[in-house]
Write a protein that holds these residues in place. Structure first.
Motif, PDB file in Angstrom:
ATOM      1  N   ARG A 281      -2.513   7.847   1.656  1.00 10.73           N
ATOM      2  CA  ARG A 281      -2.562   8.819   0.886  1.00 10.73           C
ATOM      3  C   ARG A 281      -2.599  10.099   1.468  1.00 10.73           C
TER       4      ARG A 281
ATOM      5  N   GLU B  75       2.608   1.856  -3.288  1.00  7.05           N
ATOM      6  CA  GLU B  75       1.640   2.277  -4.219  1.00  7.05           C
ATOM      7  C   GLU B  75       1.399   3.594  -4.152  1.00  7.05           C
ATOM      8  N   VAL B  76       1.057   3.997  -2.856  1.00  7.30           N
ATOM      9  CA  VAL B  76       0.915   5.611  -2.990  1.00  7.30           C
ATOM     10  C   VAL B  76       2.054   6.337  -3.169  1.00  7.30           C
TER      11      VAL B  76
ATOM     12  N   ILE C  39       0.930  -1.302   0.018  1.00  6.63           N
ATOM     13  CA  ILE C  39       0.087  -0.173   0.053  1.00  6.63           C
ATOM     14  C   ILE C  39       0.776   1.257   0.005  1.00  6.63           C
TER      15      ILE C  39
ATOM     16  N   LYS D 215      -5.459   2.286   2.354  1.00  8.75           N
ATOM     17  CA  LYS D 215      -4.511   2.917   1.307  1.00  8.75           C
ATOM     18  C   LYS D 215      -5.050   4.510   1.241  1.00  8.75           C
TER      19      LYS D 215
END
Lengths: 354, 245
Positions: free
Chosen positions: B192, B33-34, B30, B188
């Protein structure tokens, strides 16, 4: 050239600023507080960053982070606080992070008092924290040297990628003397290893985490060789009247200032005395002793501790020359006449007390 | 052919070593990805503590500094103050951040350091073999609370995000879980939001992940998820505890 009348602690701080120190993280402790106060006042005004940390533990790790990101950074404390920093110093040495720290020694062990002492020599020069590592340790003996050696410390830290400790005592921190600052440009060092964001390069990892013994051994050998290299190159001492000396006093910092006066008094009485004043305490300047060991009749070590540096002096004499000792402790400074008396007693040199 | 899913550039190619059923892997992904989605991979420095979480430095694909037990927020402070233009985050376990590192964590938040802290809470010291942590639940058996944690002897579980959410310097505080796909999405979003809080210069941000430790709990991965839901969810306040005003 600019000459100022300053406290030793202020000279340390001003020296750091002139050496390009960009960040200061610290926690107040007597008798070092003029350093943090000077930094709080002057560092932001000169484009740097000052943070008062919640503890000495946090301070040294803030230093860790900033050093790991490639900036010139410093902290200062007294023995109690330096004790709390030992964990971080071990991590910094393991990660080869350059930074400067200052110990304005007060009395110990425990809470102690505010007088000058030299009881943190072992802590400074024999590792201090866990694992096999060394700090580079510099010992000023005047306010001018408080400034000069602090500036030098930043260059040595970057040159050898190692934390450098300025080891001074409360007397040096508090006394005022004239200091001259020349136009000394800070040296610039490339730091391709620093964590500055992995833009256009592979990512950088500043870490000492390693669970594989074979890798651990390689790392240990690497560090050992680095320290050996430094030991070969960096042995600084002031020698005073040692050319024809039959007896040599050995002292650093405040003790050395007094010992120098004793040497003068002995000379006036016809005794061929000299002084070795170690400036690097690690590496200890053993090489200075090598030629002296062949002709000197005795060494007299003067310390403000129960006897710490004397161990390194004994090692440096290789058992060839007797080593006498005079000390005062608990915040008391050794007195001129007392040292003379000890000298006469130790070496049976008559007539000098008259 | 349309690509539906790709491994994020935010992770290195090193295979995770974590125990089966541990959620560190999901949390790493996570975060990776962010960081990629926000275009931060070349502009970020991570800081690890110790223990299992200390290995994050091998897996999340940005510059990293490996710090000592509890000290990551202080190290992150040093980095961020040296380079305010960088995004700086810490990744710690509960033994690391809530026990030995409580002072560094609380003071970083109190100063409003513009860093992002991730706390992975599995209610015990994982790497050292499953000892009691400040987050261990009342009655929970661990290697150092063999008869179950007793409040008379060892006090009560500490919910750090609740504590920190009361500090003016903390701008975004959340506790999330990764026990279901839906909650992974929520987690997630929190990650962010935490990074955006830092990028907007609003102050300290903290995301706590409630996590599992099947090996030390003595449960299967599936049982561990169930145990976490049954026992940890009622104790630790889940959700966004504080958002930027």
């Amino acid at each position: 050239m600019e000459t100022m009348f300053m406290k030793g602690n202020e000279a340390v701080a001003e020296g750091a600023l002139q050496a390009g120190c960009r960040l200061y993280f610290g926690y107040p402790i007597t008798p070092s507080t003029e350093i943090i106060e000077y930094m709080a006042k002057h560092l932001p005004a000169r484009g740097g960053t000052f943070v008062q940390s919640e503890s000495e533990v946090a301070a040294i790790y803030m230093v860790f982070g900033a050093a790991g990101s490639g900036e010139r950074v410093m902290t200062a404390s007294s023995g109690l606080g330096i004790s709390l920093m030992q964990e971080g110093l071990s991590y910094m040495a393991a990660n080869e992070l350059p930074a400067v720290l200052v110990n304005i020694m007060r009395t110990g062990p425990g809470l102690g008092g505010l007088g000058p002492m030299q009881g943190d020599y072992f802590q400074a020069t024999k590792g201090g924290g866990h694992g096999d590592y060394s700090l580079l340790v510099l010992a000023p003996a005047s306010v001018q040297e408080m400034a000069d050696l602090t500036m030098t410390a930043f260059d040595l830290a970057d040159e050898y990628r190692n934390p450098v400790l300025i080891l001074a005592d409360a007397a040096l921190g508090q006394m005022m003397e004239p200091v001259t600052f020349g136009a000394r440009e800070p040296k610039r060092y490339d730091k391709p290893w620093a964590t500055t964001g992995a833009k256009g390069r592979k990512r950088n990892l500043v870490t000492s985490y390693n669970l594989q013994n074979e890798v651990g051994e390689q790392k240990s050998i690497y560090l050992e060789e680095k320290y050996r290299f430094i030991q070969e190159r960096l042995q600084w001492a002031e020698t005073y009247q040692t050319e024809d000396a039959e007896y040599v006093l050995v002292a650093y910092g405040t003790s050395a200032r007094i010992a120098k006066g004793v040497v003068n008094a002995l000379r006036e009485n016809g005794v061929k005395a000299g002084l070795v004043r170690p400036i690097t305490l690690w590496p200890f300047p053993s090489k200075v002793f090598t030629p002296l060991n062949e002709r000197v009749k005795g060494y007299l070590v003067v310390e403000m501790s129960a006897g710490q540096m004397i161990e390194d002096v004994r090692l440096s004499t290789e058992g060839k020359v007797p080593v006498a000792f005079y000390r005062r402790q608990g915040g008391i400074v050794p007195q001129h006449d007392e040292i003379l008396e000890e000298f006469a007693h130790a070496f049976s040199v008559g007539g000098i007390l008259a | 052919m349309k690509t539906l899913f790709e491994r994020t550039q935010g992770l290195t190619d090193i295979p995770f070593h974590y125990c089966p059923g541990c959620t560190h892997g999901i949390i790493h992904r996570i975060i990776g990805e962010v960081l990629e989605e926000l275009h931060l991979l070349e502009n970020t420095v991570g800081v690890t503590g110790v223990g299992c979480a200390g290995f994050a430095e091998q897996y999340i694909n940005v510059d990293f500094q490996g710090s000592a037990h509890g000290r990551a927020p202080a190290v992150a402070t040093g980095i961020k103050r040296a380079h305010p233009e960088l995004v700086v985050f810490t990744y710690q376990g509960d033994g690391d951040m809530v026990s030995i590192g409580l002072a560094e964590a609380v003071h970083a938040a109190a100063r409003g350091e513009k860093i992002t802290a991730f706390l992975v809470n599995n209610a015990n010291y994982g790497m050292t073999g499953g000892q009691m942590a400040p987050t261990t639940l009342i009655g929970q058996k661990t290697a150092t609370s063999p008869y179950g944690r007793q409040s008379e002897q060892s006090g009560f579980p500490l919910d750090l995000p609740v504590l920190i959410s009361n500090l003016p310097g903390a701008a975004y505080v959340a506790t999330v879980t990764v026990d279901t796909p839906q909650n992974v999405f929520k987690a997630k979003r929190a990650v962010r939001q935490a990074f955006k809080t830092q990028m907007d210069g609003l102050g300290f941000s903290l995301v706590q992940f409630l996590s599992t430790c099947p090996t030390n709990w003595g449960l299967t991965p599936v049982e561990s998820i169930q145990w976490m839901q049954d026992n940890m969810f009622p104790v630790f306040r889940i959700g966004e505890l504080k958002q930027p005003q």
